[in-house]
Write an enzyme that holds these catalytic residues in place. Structure first.
Site, PDB file in Angstrom:
ATOM      1  N   LYS A  37       0.837  -1.201   0.000  1.00  0.00           N
ATOM      2  CA  LYS A  37       0.000   0.000   0.000  1.00  0.00           C
ATOM      3  C   LYS A  37       0.874   1.253   0.000  1.00  0.00           C
ATOM      4  CE  LYS A  37      -0.516  -0.270   5.046  1.00  0.00           C
ATOM      5  NZ  LYS A  37      -1.471  -0.388   6.165  1.00  0.00           N
ATOM      6  N   TYR A 262      12.022  31.946   9.591  1.00  0.00           N
ATOM      7  CA  TYR A 262      10.761  32.589   9.953  1.00  0.00           C
ATOM      8  C   TYR A 262      10.656  32.808  11.462  1.00  0.00           C
ATOM      9  CZ  TYR A 262       8.884  31.863   5.251  1.00  0.00           C
ATOM     10  OH  TYR A 262       8.660  31.888   3.894  1.00  0.00           O
TER      11      TYR A 262
END
Length: 373
Positions: A37, A262
């Site tokens: 998966k 930031y």
């Protein structure tokens, strides 16, 4: 790769070796389902399916129809198990792919019965039980009402059911022991209250963690993903199968006291040389790693400073004067003192390797290394 900003180096030989080692752990008489998966945990379905076929694995586990189509396109003709519930539209779309679906409700049973009666459903279905305690698209058998509902499912589908399954929520020894006892009790009830034949019914439970557990479980098949990609048991020889790399795109010198990133989340405590590196949270370098992560350059670990940007991170490379623009940076993997393995990666990103692999593998370019390194 020459112009890639960041990339995953996939080691196909390691996947093959991990699969061979996992198959060697399966008790005699049991089967193995390779779980592919999430595009084979980010490694690329089209490249992993042939490895599974080379070792004669007869069952593959998937989630979506896109994954099922990818497995069939790669040439696999064996059993294809969907490892979750599906919508009616999904089930109908997957009929030609011979996907073996789960059933855990009367509504699902009626829909599957209708497909069977029209001759469209050619693959068996699997009754999913909540014996493992996941409470995830599965039938509960604790009360009279719940058992009556299960009885209706059994009567609706009858011989269309080819398997009985559960998924263990915990592989801690005590939890696994009690869940296995409950699963066997529930399986016995299903067999006693249906026309199903035990020899013709695939009873399956257990993941990679179950296979490596010291607790024996009664299952006809183990469904394993993590072991294939070296997520578990490095002391048993299982190796990580993916390296994540990027490049230095800029080098600048900054004085002591300069704020970095930031919100001024980082600040230099000395004059420093900083490298801007071409990977960020878009590529799976999670923002949670602010001021607590490292990457490797020239086989030396260097700290990442400040907040993670969408496409870049900043590392302090002051001690490594030989760093140049274009140099390769290791985010995960590598050898020697600068290697970054699963333990460090899980700690600095605050999540598990399966999460990291799938994010890295689906948000970066992939290159494939055929030779063991």
């Amino acid at each position: 790769m020459a112009c890639s900003s960041s990339w995953c180096r996939i080691h196909l030989d390691r996947i093959a070796a991990n699969l061979e080692r996992a198959l060697g752990l399966v008790p005699d008489g049991r089967n193995f389902c390779a779980v592919l998966k999430a595009d084979a945990y980010g490694h690329g379905m089209d490249r992993v399916v042939p490895l599974v076929m080379e070792q004669d694995v007869s069952t593959i586990g998937i989630i979506s129809n896109a994954e099922a189509k990818g497995v069939r396109a790669a040439g696999f003709s064996g059993r294809l198990l969907r490892l979750r519930a599906a919508t009616p539209a999904e089930r109908e779309d997957a009929l030609a792919l011979r996907v073996e679906e789960q059933v855990s409700s009367q509504e699902e049973a009626l829909h599957l019965r209708g497909l069977f009666e029209k001759g469209a459903l050619q693959a068996p279905v699997h009754l999913a039980l909540n014996s493992g305690g996941m409470a995830r698209d599965s039938v509960e058998l604790n009360t009279t009402t719940e058992r009556q509902s299960c009885q209706t499912i059994l009567e609706t589908l009858r011989s269309t059911i080819g398997g009985i399954s559960t998924h263990f929520a915990s592989n801690a020894a005590s939890d696994l022991t009690s869940a296995n006892i409950r699963f066997q009790r529930d399986v016995d009830w299903v067999l006693e209250n249906s026309d199903l034949s035990r020899p013709e019914t695939l009873v399956h439970a257990g993941s990679s963690l179950t296979l490596v557990s010291s607790v024996p479980v009664t299952t006809d098949m183990y469904r394993c993903g993590a072991l294939l990609y070296g997520i578990l048991k490095p002391d048993w020889g299982f190796c990580p199968t993916m390296d994540v790399e990027a490049r230095v795109v800029s080098l600048q010198d900054y004085p002591e006291g300069t704020c970095v990133g930031y919100d001024h989340a980082g600040q230099l405590d000395r004059d420093s040389r900083l490298a801007c590196i071409s990977i960020g949270y878009q590529n799976g370098f999670g923002r949670v790693a602010v001021n607590q992560s490292a990457v490797a350059i020239h086989d030396h670990l260097v700290p990442v400073i400040g907040k993670v940007s969408m496409n870049t991170i900043i590392a302090d490379v002051t001690p490594i004067r030989s760093v140049a623009v274009g140099d390769v940076v290791t985010v995960f993997g590598g050898n020697g003192p600068g290697a970054i393995g699963p333990v460090r990666a899980e700690r600095q990103f605050g999540t598990i390797m399966a999460d990291l692999y799938t994010h890295w593998g689906t948000s970066n370019d992939r290159i494939y290394a055929e030779v063991r390194t």
